[in-house]
Design an enzyme around this catalytic site. Structure first.
Site, PDB file in Angstrom:
ATOM      1  N   CYS A 353       0.781  -1.228   0.000  1.00 58.09           N
ATOM      2  CA  CYS A 353       0.000   0.000   0.000  1.00 58.09           C
ATOM      3  C   CYS A 353       0.820   1.289   0.000  1.00 58.09           C
ATOM      4  CB  CYS A 353      -1.065   0.009   1.101  1.00 58.09           C
ATOM      5  SG  CYS A 353      -0.699  -0.943   2.557  1.00 58.09           S
ATOM      6  N   ARG A 382       6.666 -11.483   4.996  1.00 57.68           N
ATOM      7  CA  ARG A 382       6.233 -11.261   6.371  1.00 57.68           C
ATOM      8  C   ARG A 382       6.888 -12.314   7.248  1.00 57.68           C
ATOM      9  NH1 ARG A 382      -0.155  -9.910   5.169  1.00 57.68           N
ATOM     10  NH2 ARG A 382       0.323  -8.102   3.857  1.00 57.68           N
ATOM     11  N   GLN A 400       0.786 -10.933  -3.591  1.00 61.29           N
ATOM     12  CA  GLN A 400      -0.616 -10.549  -3.448  1.00 61.29           C
ATOM     13  C   GLN A 400      -1.154 -10.011  -4.766  1.00 61.29           C
ATOM     14  OE1 GLN A 400      -0.089  -7.641  -0.256  1.00 61.29           O
ATOM     15  NE2 GLN A 400      -1.364  -8.969   1.014  1.00 61.29           N
ATOM     16  N   ASP A 402      -2.858  -7.472  -5.358  1.00 65.33           N
ATOM     17  CA  ASP A 402      -3.187  -6.349  -4.491  1.00 65.33           C
ATOM     18  C   ASP A 402      -3.646  -5.148  -5.307  1.00 65.33           C
ATOM     19  OD1 ASP A 402      -3.388  -5.220  -2.034  1.00 65.33           O
ATOM     20  OD2 ASP A 402      -1.235  -4.994  -1.686  1.00 65.33           O
ATOM     21  N   HIS A 404      -5.322  -0.974  -4.740  1.00 61.57           N
ATOM     22  CA  HIS A 404      -5.796   0.095  -3.874  1.00 61.57           C
ATOM     23  C   HIS A 404      -6.610   1.049  -4.711  1.00 61.57           C
ATOM     24  CE1 HIS A 404      -2.393  -1.666  -1.735  1.00 61.57           C
ATOM     25  NE2 HIS A 404      -3.159  -1.477  -0.691  1.00 61.57           N
ATOM     26  N   LYS A 485     -14.329  -3.742   7.278  1.00 59.61           N
ATOM     27  CA  LYS A 485     -13.767  -4.742   6.380  1.00 59.61           C
ATOM     28  C   LYS A 485     -14.835  -5.770   6.046  1.00 59.61           C
ATOM     29  CE  LYS A 485     -11.247  -8.082   8.164  1.00 59.61           C
ATOM     30  NZ  LYS A 485     -10.140  -8.754   8.865  1.00 59.61           N
ATOM     31  N   HIS A 531      -8.450  -1.013   0.304  1.00 57.42           N
ATOM     32  CA  HIS A 531      -7.459  -2.070   0.032  1.00 57.42           C
ATOM     33  C   HIS A 531      -8.243  -3.313  -0.361  1.00 57.42           C
ATOM     34  CE1 HIS A 531      -4.266  -0.365   2.867  1.00 57.42           C
ATOM     35  NE2 HIS A 531      -5.349   0.260   3.277  1.00 57.42           N
TER      36      HIS A 531
END
Length: 660
Positions: A353, A382, A400, A402, A404, A485, A531
RNA sequence: GCGCCCGUAGCUCAGUGCGGAUAGAGCACCGGACUUGUAAUCCGGAGGUCGCGGGUUCAAGUCCCGCCGGGCGUUCCA
């Protein structure tokens, strides 16, 4: 006192029995079969022993083994006899708690001299339990004042701790205690030598049990607290019948058969080289092709859905994660920094992000540009604790899918709504079709963003979920402090739930990074940030699909879609011609020569789960046909024109048809 | 992170209890023969620092310690 009591049964009918009648008497009055099957009863919604006296006017249901309540009681009672068996085998053992869990139970122990259970001990405990069952001991409930309870368990410190908690009315103790009053605890005595503190209820006697299996030993902390004593936990499963037990064990085997770690190895898709490190997978050529197909399709759909594609590096100066706040509250899950000669620290990124935010912030933005949707297959690292890494589903390095989304307050609802639609459609294309949603709302204590935003976002998520007729689990107050979420959970082919996509509103990062755009009013406004990851991580999604399909990936995802087997060497040119045609058509196809018997080659191709295995011999050379073995079909189809086969595979791939 | 269990050939496993001589098998792999119409052809060969490091011992795959890797669990509650 009246001479009779009248109770109402689940079917609405009423029964009158003599005063003082028990639930067992009621079952007997209804019928001999029910009397025999009865395990316990439910009086006004509360589970009680069969020996419980019926109050006048109560709603009463008899609990039988083939019900959730019945199984729960069986499991709880089985936990007790396991404790008794352990105490018999290890005199002086202390027993802590023995609750029911999904499909089974556990009991925590502390053995004399700090001894540990080994897997071999399970067999000993098992046979001791069967002795207890053969003795058909009663479960006798008694109630005791607190001090008497403490005296009964004077050599059982864990039980005493529980009793003291009950006496204090500690809120961690189940509310049901309150009905007994905090001045009383109940015990169940099986024999003079074995009494356990327990709320109950239990089966009438140990002879009612027996369809159980001890599963494994594990360590667990007393009261789940790492600072407290580490106890030895034994897990078991127990059922109402041998058939139900067998069915459960079969389900476990089925899950094992589908284990993506096993399939990944057998199908040569990926591995976890020890040399690389824990939780860090490498993908082999076949797994690589599957990923390519998965990712390509995802990219195509994202292009169509109006996403922009961005790329960001794997490492960054630590200051970026200071600005984002990650280093404050996420540092434990990050790989430690590397320090350059000039003292600058760099971190491997755990999230994408901040980079996407920097893209947004790279110049002044206008409301005309919004919504901006930035997508990246971003690899993040991670530092998961060593005990939690597991196959592809919990890794330390992952990619990911991913994105945004930066939008205005007004666009938020529309974005969330179309996003959820997009997620569900895409997941369906990969073959998952049974979903439920979990909505996490604003935490009680502190949260950033104004109430209005929270409420609006939560409402949108809720209405979209409901509009879709999907099951919605509310996780009240479970949202992160920075935004609500929604997570999409998918049930796989054998009914297991996997958390897939998450869509998370973020009211915090735009603020931390001072994001703004110029609105139509020529004033600065703060964008809202969403996200979202649909696969979660490509690796994990790969693992889930592999398990969902039990390794039989649909043709469009199969590493090898067609394999052509010539019967004899002299059929090789024809086989190669067919393969060339398939490759020209865009399929993943190959020829295997005839150096081994056909049966052997067929067998290997089937084990490798190739969706189409073609056999070509004299007849096919003469007729321009192929013999087709479709995965999941027992019989081959002979004499299929090559054109027809191409059409079949094309359709399979284009429709992303599910594997047989 | 912590607890329990595990680590022997590419894979699955035997051998470890009770230390003893060149560590075995099947599958896979390589070579040769076989020329095959639907789920294992035959013969031969090669392949092992017994996860890594240290210790005990005349002697360690086997016993002890540390590390690495893996599995399971850490499902709040009598």
């Amino acid at each position: 006192m009246a001479a009779t009591v009248t109770v109402r049964l689940p079917d609405g009918s009423e029964r009158t029995l003599p005063a003082g009648a028990t639930a067992a008497d009621l079952a007997a009055a209804i019928g001999p079969r029910l009397a025999k099957a009865a395990l316990a009863a439910k009086i006004d919604g509360r589970l009680v022993d069969l020996r419980a006296v019926l109050p006048d006017g109560a709603e009463v249901a008899v609990v039988t083994p083939e019900s959730d309540d019945g199984r729960e009681i069986i499991r709880h009672s089985t936990a007790h006899i396991m404790a008794q068996a352990v105490v018999r085998l290890w005199p002086g053992a202390r027993y802590a708690i023995g609750p029911v869990i999904d499909d089974g139970f556990y009991y925590d122990f502390e053995l004399p001299g700090g001894a540990h259970f080994s897997e071999d001990d399970l067999a000993r405990i098992d046979s001791e339990m069967r002795k207890v069952i053969a003795e058909d001991q009663p479960f006798v409930r008694r109630e005791h004042p607190i001090d008497e309870g403490l005296a009964i368990f004077d050599d059982q410190p864990y039980k005493q701790e529980i009793i003291r908690a009950v006496a204090r009315g500690a809120d961690e103790v189940d509310a049901a205690v309150g009905t007994d009053g905090a001045s009383v605890v109940s015990t169940y005595e099986n024999t003079k030598a074995f009494v356990d503190l327990c709320r109950g209820p239990h089966v009438p006697s140990t002879g009612r049990l027996g369809h159980f299996r001890l599963m494994r030993v594990a360590g667990a902390y007393w009261r789940g607290d790492v600072h407290r004593e580490q106890l030895q936990r034994i897990y078991g499963t127990a059922w109402e019948s041998e058939a139900a037990l067998a069915a459960y064990l079969h389900r476990l085997e089925e899950a094992e058969r589908r284990d993506h770690r096993k399939l990944g190895h057998e199908l040569d898709l990926f591995s976890f080289p020890e040399e690389v490190g824990s939780g860090l997978p490498v993908f082999h050529p076949k797994g690589g092709i599957v990923r390519l197909a998965m990712e390509d399709y995802s990219r195509r759909r994202h292009v169509e859905a109006g996403y922009d594609f961005v790329y960001s590096p794997h490492i960054t100066k630590s200051s970026l994660f200071e600005e984002s706040g990650h280093l404050d509250w996420y540092a434990d899950a990050m790989y430690p920094p590397m320090t350059l000669d000039d003292g600058t620290q760099y971190h491997v990124k755990p999230m994408n992000c901040p980079f996407h935010i920097l893209v947004f912030r790279s110049r002044q933005r206008s409301y005309r540009e919004l919504p901006m949707r930035m997508f990246e297959f971003g690899s993040v690292y991670r530092y998961e604790k060593s005990g939690v890494v597991q196959g592809l589903t919990r890794v330390r390095g992952m990619t990911q899918d991913d994105a945004h989304i930066f939008c205005t307050r007004d666009q938020m609802a529309g974005e969330l709504s179309s996003l959820l639609t997009f997620v569900l459609e895409l997941l369906r294309d990969y073959g998952l079709d049974d979903f439920w949603l979990e909505l996490s709302t604003k935490p009680e204590d502190k949260a950033v963003g104004d109430d209005d935003e929270w409420e609006d976002a939560t409402e949108v998520l809720r209405s979209v979920a409901e509009g879709r007729g999907l099951e919605l689990a509310l996780d009240e107050g479970g949202g992160a402090f920075y935004g609500p979420k929604i997570s999409v959970q998918a049930r796989d082919a054998i009914g297991r739930s996997w958390q897939m996509s998450t869509i998370q509103l973020d009211f915090q990062l735009p603020q931390r990074f001072g994001l703004e755009y110029i609105g139509a009013d020529n004033a600065k406004h703060r964008p809202i940030m969403i996200h979202r990851a649909l696969f979660g991580s490509v690796e994990r999604f790969f693992g889930v699909l592999l398990e969902h399909y039990a390794g039989n990936l649909p043709t469009w995802l199969s590493p090898e879609q067609v394999r052509v087997l010539p019967v004899r060497d002299d059929h090789v040119p024809y086989a190669q011609g067919a393969t060339d045609r398939l490759v020209r058509e865009g399929f993943r196809a190959g020829t295997e020569d005839a150096s081994e018997p056909l049966g052997t080659r067929i067998r290997r191709a089937k084990l490798e789960k190739v969706p189409y295995v073609l056999v070509v011999g004299d007849d096919d050379v003469a007729g321009g046909t192929v013999g087709v073995n479709r995965r999941g079909h027992d019989r081959p189809e002979r004499g299929v024109p090559l054109d027809e086969l191409v059409r079949l595979v094309r359709e399979d791939v284009d429709m992303r048809r599910r594997a047989p």
